[in-house]
Design a protein around this motif. Sequence first.
Motif, PDB file in Angstrom:
ATOM      1  N   GLU A  82       0.832  -1.208   0.000  1.00 17.70           N
ATOM      2  CA  GLU A  82       0.000   0.000   0.000  1.00 17.70           C
ATOM      3  C   GLU A  82       0.866   1.257   0.000  1.00 17.70           C
ATOM      4  O   GLU A  82       0.506   2.260  -0.620  1.00 17.70           O
ATOM      5  CB  GLU A  82      -0.962   0.009   1.189  1.00 17.70           C
ATOM      6  CG  GLU A  82      -1.890   1.211   1.220  1.00 17.70           C
ATOM      7  CD  GLU A  82      -2.710   1.405  -0.063  1.00 17.70           C
ATOM      8  OE1 GLU A  82      -2.934   2.586  -0.443  1.00 17.70           O
ATOM      9  OE2 GLU A  82      -3.117   0.425  -0.707  1.00 17.70           O
ATOM     10  N   THR A  83       2.013   1.211   0.650  1.00 17.52           N
ATOM     11  CA  THR A  83       2.938   2.346   0.648  1.00 17.52           C
ATOM     12  C   THR A  83       3.426   2.641  -0.768  1.00 17.52           C
ATOM     13  O   THR A  83       3.491   3.801  -1.189  1.00 17.52           O
ATOM     14  CB  THR A  83       4.136   2.073   1.584  1.00 17.52           C
ATOM     15  OG1 THR A  83       3.643   1.893   2.917  1.00 17.52           O
ATOM     16  CG2 THR A  83       5.137   3.211   1.564  1.00 17.52           C
ATOM     17  N   ALA A  85       1.850   1.804  -3.577  1.00 16.97           N
ATOM     18  CA  ALA A  85       0.697   2.318  -4.327  1.00 16.97           C
ATOM     19  C   ALA A  85       0.446   3.785  -3.985  1.00 16.97           C
ATOM     20  O   ALA A  85       0.131   4.591  -4.876  1.00 16.97           O
ATOM     21  CB  ALA A  85      -0.539   1.472  -4.037  1.00 16.97           C
ATOM     22  N   THR A  86       0.622   4.152  -2.732  1.00 17.90           N
ATOM     23  CA  THR A  86       0.452   5.548  -2.320  1.00 17.90           C
ATOM     24  C   THR A  86       1.495   6.442  -2.984  1.00 17.90           C
ATOM     25  O   THR A  86       1.169   7.532  -3.466  1.00 17.90           O
ATOM     26  CB  THR A  86       0.541   5.670  -0.782  1.00 17.90           C
ATOM     27  OG1 THR A  86      -0.509   4.902  -0.203  1.00 17.90           O
ATOM     28  CG2 THR A  86       0.430   7.119  -0.320  1.00 17.90           C
ATOM     29  N   ARG A  87       2.752   5.993  -3.043  1.00 12.41           N
ATOM     30  CA  ARG A  87       3.792   6.780  -3.722  1.00 12.41           C
ATOM     31  C   ARG A  87       3.448   6.977  -5.199  1.00 12.41           C
ATOM     32  O   ARG A  87       3.641   8.062  -5.752  1.00 12.41           O
ATOM     33  CB  ARG A  87       5.162   6.113  -3.587  1.00 12.41           C
ATOM     34  CG  ARG A  87       5.826   6.339  -2.264  1.00 12.41           C
ATOM     35  CD  ARG A  87       7.315   6.030  -2.305  1.00 12.41           C
ATOM     36  NE  ARG A  87       7.656   4.725  -2.818  1.00 12.41           N
ATOM     37  CZ  ARG A  87       7.916   3.655  -2.056  1.00 12.41           C
ATOM     38  NH1 ARG A  87       7.855   3.738  -0.741  1.00 12.41           N
ATOM     39  NH2 ARG A  87       8.248   2.510  -2.622  1.00 12.41           N
ATOM     40  N   ARG A  89       0.419   6.969  -6.498  1.00 13.02           N
ATOM     41  CA  ARG A  89      -0.709   7.920  -6.558  1.00 13.02           C
ATOM     42  C   ARG A  89      -0.210   9.352  -6.350  1.00 13.02           C
ATOM     43  O   ARG A  89      -0.660  10.277  -7.019  1.00 13.02           O
ATOM     44  CB  ARG A  89      -1.779   7.564  -5.534  1.00 13.02           C
ATOM     45  CG  ARG A  89      -2.605   6.340  -5.910  1.00 13.02           C
ATOM     46  CD  ARG A  89      -3.827   6.162  -5.017  1.00 13.02           C
ATOM     47  NE  ARG A  89      -3.506   5.893  -3.641  1.00 13.02           N
ATOM     48  CZ  ARG A  89      -3.293   4.673  -3.126  1.00 13.02           C
ATOM     49  NH1 ARG A  89      -3.387   3.606  -3.900  1.00 13.02           N
ATOM     50  NH2 ARG A  89      -3.028   4.535  -1.846  1.00 13.02           N
ATOM     51  N   GLN A  90       0.737   9.541  -5.426  1.00 14.20           N
ATOM     52  CA  GLN A  90       1.297  10.870  -5.189  1.00 14.20           C
ATOM     53  C   GLN A  90       2.042  11.384  -6.425  1.00 14.20           C
ATOM     54  O   GLN A  90       2.169  12.587  -6.615  1.00 14.20           O
ATOM     55  CB  GLN A  90       2.223  10.861  -3.970  1.00 14.20           C
ATOM     56  CG  GLN A  90       1.476  10.699  -2.676  1.00 14.20           C
ATOM     57  CD  GLN A  90       2.380  10.443  -1.477  1.00 14.20           C
ATOM     58  OE1 GLN A  90       3.543  10.090  -1.613  1.00 14.20           O
ATOM     59  NE2 GLN A  90       1.812  10.611  -0.291  1.00 14.20           N
ATOM     60  N   THR A  96      -3.440   0.894  -7.331  1.00 16.12           N
ATOM     61  CA  THR A  96      -4.043   0.150  -6.232  1.00 16.12           C
ATOM     62  C   THR A  96      -3.052  -0.933  -5.800  1.00 16.12           C
ATOM     63  O   THR A  96      -2.108  -1.236  -6.519  1.00 16.12           O
ATOM     64  CB  THR A  96      -5.366  -0.521  -6.659  1.00 16.12           C
ATOM     65  OG1 THR A  96      -5.090  -1.395  -7.764  1.00 16.12           O
ATOM     66  CG2 THR A  96      -6.416   0.499  -7.052  1.00 16.12           C
ATOM     67  N   SER A  97      -3.289  -1.506  -4.631  1.00 19.64           N
ATOM     68  CA  SER A  97      -2.382  -2.548  -4.138  1.00 19.64           C
ATOM     69  C   SER A  97      -3.101  -3.884  -4.036  1.00 19.64           C
ATOM     70  O   SER A  97      -4.322  -3.937  -3.857  1.00 19.64           O
ATOM     71  CB  SER A  97      -1.810  -2.159  -2.770  1.00 19.64           C
ATOM     72  OG  SER A  97      -2.837  -2.066  -1.812  1.00 19.64           O
TER      73      SER A  97
END
Length: 175
Positions: A82-83, A85-87, A89-90, A96-97
């Motif tokens: 998830e980390t 995937a968040t990077r 998205r940023q 998505t993860s």
Amino acid sequence: VARDERLGPVVFADDRSLHARAAESVLTEWPLFTGLPITVVTVSEDGFPYAASVAPLVYVDAMEGYTRSARDERHLAEVECETVATRLRQAGLDATSEVREGDPAHEIVASALAHGAGLIVVGTRGQTGLRRLILGSVARNVLLHAPCSVLVVRGGTRASPPTAACPATPVPASV
């Protein structure tokens, strides 16, 4: 390896290594991935604790330890996936993860099939010869069995984004 003209959806195989970080940088730096759905796939191996089978007197303790260890590994995989995937998205990507359990190459290919992927992006150490034979190669197995195109990014290298069809540059005449 291009198997057809489709580029997306993209499955990014992340094994939490430096080689996967190199592949991640390709996704964030190459503009052709903008607007494509990207699924970050991390595989948590679910190996059986064979030591428990040779020590039947400590089987219960071994299985409890294994269960706890497997649960912790799965949780760590979920957080780290998830980390990533968040990077992504940023960085402006649609990510998505997804965490799977089992053989990494098999699960990456299964994820690509499930998502109708046009491309799998995977990092590699670039091992050859005896080292690859002994250590195995997830990237190689994905490449051989993937139903779609595969982009293998060798760790430690910096790849420049592909350019749009550039006109041929004239070669200067020898003097």
